[in-house]
Design a protein around this motif. Structure first.
Motif, PDB file in Angstrom:
ATOM      1  N   LEU B 204     -65.613  54.247  38.160  1.00 25.76           N
ATOM      2  CA  LEU B 204     -66.565  54.083  37.104  1.00 25.76           C
ATOM      3  C   LEU B 204     -67.633  55.230  37.523  1.00 25.76           C
ATOM      4  O   LEU B 204     -68.116  56.227  36.728  1.00 25.76           O
ATOM      5  CB  LEU B 204     -67.194  52.837  36.921  1.00 25.76           C
ATOM      6  CG  LEU B 204     -67.578  52.413  35.404  1.00 25.76           C
ATOM      7  CD1 LEU B 204     -66.400  52.542  34.741  1.00 25.76           C
ATOM      8  CD2 LEU B 204     -68.285  50.901  35.746  1.00 25.76           C
ATOM      9  N   GLY B 207     -67.078  58.846  36.935  1.00 32.10           N
ATOM     10  CA  GLY B 207     -67.210  59.298  35.605  1.00 32.10           C
ATOM     11  C   GLY B 207     -65.755  58.803  34.890  1.00 32.10           C
ATOM     12  O   GLY B 207     -65.835  59.138  33.330  1.00 32.10           O
ATOM     13  N   ALA B 208     -65.035  57.805  35.120  1.00 30.67           N
ATOM     14  CA  ALA B 208     -63.913  57.374  34.453  1.00 30.67           C
ATOM     15  C   ALA B 208     -64.337  56.395  33.513  1.00 30.67           C
ATOM     16  O   ALA B 208     -65.163  55.845  33.549  1.00 30.67           O
ATOM     17  CB  ALA B 208     -62.944  56.866  35.250  1.00 30.67           C
ATOM     18  N   SER B 209     -63.643  56.326  32.123  1.00 27.70           N
ATOM     19  CA  SER B 209     -64.266  55.521  31.148  1.00 27.70           C
ATOM     20  C   SER B 209     -63.697  54.249  31.320  1.00 27.70           C
ATOM     21  O   SER B 209     -62.682  53.884  32.526  1.00 27.70           O
ATOM     22  CB  SER B 209     -63.737  55.954  29.767  1.00 27.70           C
ATOM     23  OG  SER B 209     -62.320  55.839  29.711  1.00 27.70           O
ATOM     24  N   GLN B 212     -59.810  54.243  31.255  1.00 26.88           N
ATOM     25  CA  GLN B 212     -59.130  54.872  32.283  1.00 26.88           C
ATOM     26  C   GLN B 212     -59.084  54.187  33.564  1.00 26.88           C
ATOM     27  O   GLN B 212     -58.337  54.290  34.350  1.00 26.88           O
ATOM     28  CB  GLN B 212     -60.016  56.186  32.677  1.00 26.88           C
ATOM     29  CG  GLN B 212     -59.566  57.490  31.600  1.00 26.88           C
ATOM     30  CD  GLN B 212     -60.599  58.546  31.703  1.00 26.88           C
ATOM     31  OE1 GLN B 212     -61.891  58.465  31.862  1.00 26.88           O
ATOM     32  NE2 GLN B 212     -60.000  59.796  31.623  1.00 26.88           N
TER      33      GLN B 212
END
Ligand SMILES: Nc1ncnc2c1ncn2[C@@H]1O[C@H](COP(=O)(O)OP(=O)(O)OP(=O)(O)O)[C@@H](O)[C@H]1O
Ligand SMILES: [Mg+2]
Lengths: 365, 583
Positions: B204, B207-209, B212
């Protein structure tokens, strides 16, 4: 640049009573500085860091990074952690075991909004891997790295996304002592070279003193003192800080009189001269903090000066190589002292003690 | 050890004698356990194998060695179709249940979806709605002839042909998959919980959603556990009897379990063919269980649990949380509300009719009275109670000794015992029933046709469950607790009774209750072992269905579900008081 205002975070587990893990935290970190949260276990350092990261939702306060508000209770703003672009290194490193070293480091670039070509990704990743000297193991499974390598991979992964802020949670605590010293220097060098605004969490005071531009000492969810490493060490604001940062002797006493900028304090070991302090008046009960290395020992009586002079009996001593530690009885009060190895007085013999008024920190008792 | 007393004489302390006696006692108990388990687990299996190679014997012709059964079971196009059907059905069921269960596990563990406290309550539902009732209720909902859904679509939208056909492979997968999803939910939840939360948090932070993170980290890390869950569900699916028998057989859609039932119940019954089918089934389940246990033993490779006991944070999924809550509520409707309501409705009718205003005027409790006045009703309930309580008690006591041997002693070959007691995992209920049936038909020791043979089937079938409950708590008992008892001179038997069993109590109780509940619903073994006068509850439901007594069936079903629910509630309250954790 980061600023944190009136931040409070409460944990509310269902069925349990709420834990106020961080309360009313205020500080700001100028660009390029390394700011350390220091404190004993459970004092709320991780909570504060995770609140800044967005991994915990604070109960109130404002957090600004580079003038964008990422959290504000009043404005009802909460930017999700994946949109904050803060790099973070976890205490456990959190290296993904199902990926190789390269894949671990490339992940932040692969998931970011801005699409990069795989060649660009490769270049960037290899550059950071080289910076942490892991480029030779890029294809290795991440689980087959040593502790120090995992730590560096975690750092590389946080750096590759060119974060606006770097958050480090006890990044060195899982390493053995030798490696810890080495990594401490590397980390410092890298932070200074890249000019990364960094928040560093540790419970190790020597680590904090060695690395930081500024330190916030925390206790029971609150910041008790903010200052430069030297400030914190030499002028602790209260007994908690004095006790927590290094070892110290506390000597209780009452202020008797004073002249100019000096005060005289009556204590169980005798009269001590100290620097005058605002807010401390005659008759006040105070506690003096004297670091062991500021208790000067000599085999023979020193020349008179403004220093306070005493005579004590050596109870025990430990030879440590570059210095020796003494336990000395002065009027039935024990003092710890750290002295040069040249001091020869034996256990049971009398020893001369001199204490510089500059080095006595007066704390309200 | 000899001790000199103050008056100078030497006495042998009771410790010596204590050990001497306990030593003998220990071996007697151990020997008994090994032989009982071996007898339970191996003999029927061996006999089944032998039967599958034997021709059908008649009064004139004795059985001879033959490969004919296998030729029929595997050599014809018909039999190939059977195998494909079985595999397709099991695969579909497992996949559907796994997707649902994994989705719910993720929603429950990782998102801020509302109504989350209901998720775990939901997971005991398949325990209290027996498969046969669940299947019947879905027939009432979606059969082409009487299904309520089809009637609604016909009446409201004027559809000429029924929209849903529950009598199909899809229908079978739908019903069984819905019913098994909670198993997948529990298994995957356990995997998600054993994961180091910082692995997902760091994704997280990268930058992963949320999506993702779920697909690239959470699911990937849980993959071994998910695969293991799939195999468990696959084995469940291939063993499943109620759904294929009620939904498949009427339209000639046969899988191994229903084919075995068919072969036994055709005239003349073809035991050899049934055995050959059973062998095929055993082969598949053995493979499944084997790979599953291999996966589970290496599955911990990725689970790096840290010392911090705090749960990972849940992600705020914004407005999507209404969608996830909606899907969950829909699931609850499909798996609890509708099945129960349709049974309730049917139970209040005089003749079965789909819900309508007209039918609403015919509500009556007559069916309940009829069921209660049914000849043998109380006998049937009493049989079930005896079997459930007896079976659960035997299993838990037997496995507590087995677990003690396999976990607390260093006796060579103890793994054999462990393996034997876990072996029944690979027996589908119907195969177990078949093998016991033919064995005790051939070696008549007077238990065929009595409750005893059913008790034996239950004990064998639930041995592995007992092993699981007891071994978990046995591992937690520190060796020194026993040793200190031994040092104070207690015999082995006393130690076991006074120290080990009381310490095992939470696990024993939980296992005992679980086995009681699953025994009451047991159908697939009982169906081949009961004889008139020895029916149990599930058989009675089965007979109601065969006789077309849908109203009585529904009334009986409603009573059974209510009773099981009440039983679990009482147990839950009691166990909270006495410190027994999850049932
Ligand atoms: N998820 C949580 N739920 C409830 N209480 C929590 C949670 N996380 C932390 N706490 C509590 O909040 C307090 C502060 O915890 P925190 O992890 O911030 O301490 P820390 O200063 O990082 O300590 P350490 O040096 O041990 O890591 C502790 O009392 C802890 O028990
Ligand atoms: Mg911490």
């Amino acid at each position: 640049m980061l600023s944190v205002e009136n931040l409070s975070t409460t944990y509310q587990a269902p069925g349990a009573k709420p834990v106020l893990a961080a309360s009313n935290i205020n500080f700001s970190v100028p660009t390029g500085r390394l700011f350390t949260l220091l404190g004993p276990s459970g004092c709320g350092k991780t909570t504060t860091l995770r609140s800044i990261a967005g991994l915990e939702r604070p109960s109130k306060g404002v957090i600004k990074a580079h003038d964008t508000v990422v959290y504000s209770s009043a404005g009802n703003i909460f930017v999700a952690p994946n949109h904050r672009q803060f790099g973070m290194v976890f205490q456990s490193y959190a290296i993904w075991p199902h990926m190789t070293v390269f894949q671990n480091a490339a992940f932040p670039l692969q998931v970011q909004k801005k699409r990069l070509s795989s060649k660009d990704i490769r270049d960037k990743v290899m550059k950071v891997l080289a910076a942490v000297s892991l480029d030779h193991v890029e294809e290795r499974e991440a689980t087959r790295l040593s502790g120090g390598q995992q730590q560096r991979l975690a750092l590389a992964r946080a750096l590759v996304m060119e974060p606006r802020l770097l958050l480090l949670d006890e990044p060195l605590s899982n390493l053995d002592a030798k490696l810890r010293d080495k990594m401490r220097f590397e980390l410092k060098k890298m932070q200074r070279e890249l000019g990364l605004t960094t928040i560093y969490v540790t419970h190790d005071q020597s680590e904090a003193l060695a690395l930081s531009h500024e330190i916030a000492v925390m206790n029971e969810g609150k910041i008790v003192q903010i200052g430069s490493p030297r400030d914190i060490y030499e002028r602790p604001a209260n007994t908690f800080v004095a006790d927590f940062i290094g070892t110290t002797n506390f000597v209780e006493g009452t202020v008797r009189g004073g002249a100019d900028d000096r005060l005289v304090v009556d204590t169980r070991i005798g009269q001590l001269n100290v620097n005058a302090q605002p807010g401390i008046s005659i008759g006040a009960n105070v506690s003096l903090s004297i670091r062991p290395e500021d208790v000067h020992l000599s085999d023979t009586a020193p020349a008179p000066s403004s220093n306070s002079l005493f005579v004590g009996t050596v109870r025990a001593k430990v030879f440590l190589g570059e210095c020796q530690d003494f336990k000395i009885d002065v009027n039935e009060t024990q003092l710890l002292a750290r002295a040069h190895p040249s001091v020869r007085t034996l256990v049971g013999e009398q020893i001369h003690i001199a204490i510089d008024p500059e080095k006595c920190t007066v704390l309200a008792a | 050890m000899a001790v000199t007393t103050p008056d100078g004489s030497t006495v042998h302390t009771s410790l010596v004698q204590g050990w001497g006696r306990s030593f003998d006692m220990k071996w007697v108990v151990i020997g008994l356990c090994i032989s009982v388990v071996a007898w339970l687990a191996l003999i029927p299996l061996g006999f089944l194998i032998w039967q599958s190679f034997a021709s059908t014997s008649t009064a004139q012709v004795p059985a001879v060695f033959t490969l004919e059964n296998y030729a029929t079971a595997f050599g014809t196009t018909d039999s190939l179709g059977l195998m494909f059907n079985s595999l397709k059905f099991a695969f579909g069921t497992a996949a559907f249940a796994l997707v649902l269960g994994t989705f719910f596990a993720w929603v429950n563990e990782r998102t801020n979806t509302p109504f989350k406290s209901l998720f775990f309550a939901m997971s005991i539902v398949p325990l209290i709605i027996p498969g046969i009732l669940f299947t019947v209720s879905w027939i009432m909902l979606a059969s082409p002839q009487i299904g309520i859904f089809n009637q609604i679509f016909r009446d409201w939208f004027g559809l000429a042909t029924p929209l849903f056909n529950i009598y199909s492979l899809t229908g079978m997968i739908w019903v069984d998959g819905l019913h098994y999803a909670p198993i997948a939910f529990l298994l995957v939840t356990a995997a998600f919980r054993s994961m180091d939360p910082s692995l997902e948090e760091s994704a997280l932070m990268s930058g992963a959603s949320v999506i993702q993170v779920a697909f690239k980290i959470t699911l990937k890390l849980a993959w071994p556990a998910i695969l293991a869950a799939f195999l468990i569900l696959f084995v469940r699916g291939i063993e499943s009897f109620e759904v294929p028998a009620l939904l498949g057989l009427p339209v000639g859609l046969r899988v191994y379990t229903s084919a075995i039932y068919d072969a036994v119940h055709s005239y003349p019954s073809d035991i050899g063919l049934a055995s050959a089918y059973a062998m095929a089934l055993l082969l598949i389940t053995s493979l499944g269980i084997y790979y599953q246990s291999r996966l589970s033993s290496q599955g911990s490779r990725f689970s790096t649990v840290t010392g911090k006991g705090f749960r990972p944070r849940v992600s705020d999924i914004g407005r999507w949380r209404y969608a996830t809550a909606g899907i969950f509520i829909l699931y609850c409707i499909f798996v609890v509300a509708l099945p129960f309501l349709v049974l309730l409705w049917a139970s209040l009718q005089k003749y079965y009719a789909a819900p309508s205003w007209a039918a609403l005027h015919n509500l009556s409790f007559a069916a309940y009275g009829e069921v209660l006045a049914y000849p043998g009703f109380y006998g049937v309930v009493w049989n079930s109670a005896k079997l459930a309580i007896g079976g659960a008690t035997v299993v838990m006591l037997l496995t507590s000794v087995i677990c003690w041997i396999t976990i607390k002693t260093k006796i060579p070959g103890r793994w054999v015992l462990d393996m034997l007691a876990s072996l029944p995992l690979v027996f589908p209920g119907i195969v177990l029933g078949l093998s016991l049936m033919i064995f005790y038909l051939n070696f008549d020791i007077g238990i065929y046709g009595t409750l005893w043979i059913m008790l034996m089937a239950y004990v064998i079938k639930f041995l592995p469950y007992g092993m699981r409950y007891n071994s978990t708590s046995m591992i937690q008992i520190h060796k020194e607790l026993e040793e200190s008892a031994a040092m104070s001179g207690a015999s082995w038997f006393t130690i076991f009774r006074r120290i080990v069993l009381p310490l095992l109590k939470p696990g024993l109780m939980a296992g005992w209750i679980y086995i009681i509940v699953v025994s009451v619903r047991e159908l697939s073994s009982s169906i081949l072992l009961y004889s008139p006068g020895n029916e149990v509850i599930s058989i009675m439901i089965w007979e109601f269905w065969q006789n077309g007594q849908y109203i009585e069936l529904s009334a009986f079903g409603v009573m059974m579900i209510t009773a099981l629910f009440g039983f679990l509630m009482v147990v839950q309250t009691l166990s909270k008081r006495f410190g027994v954790k999850d049932v």
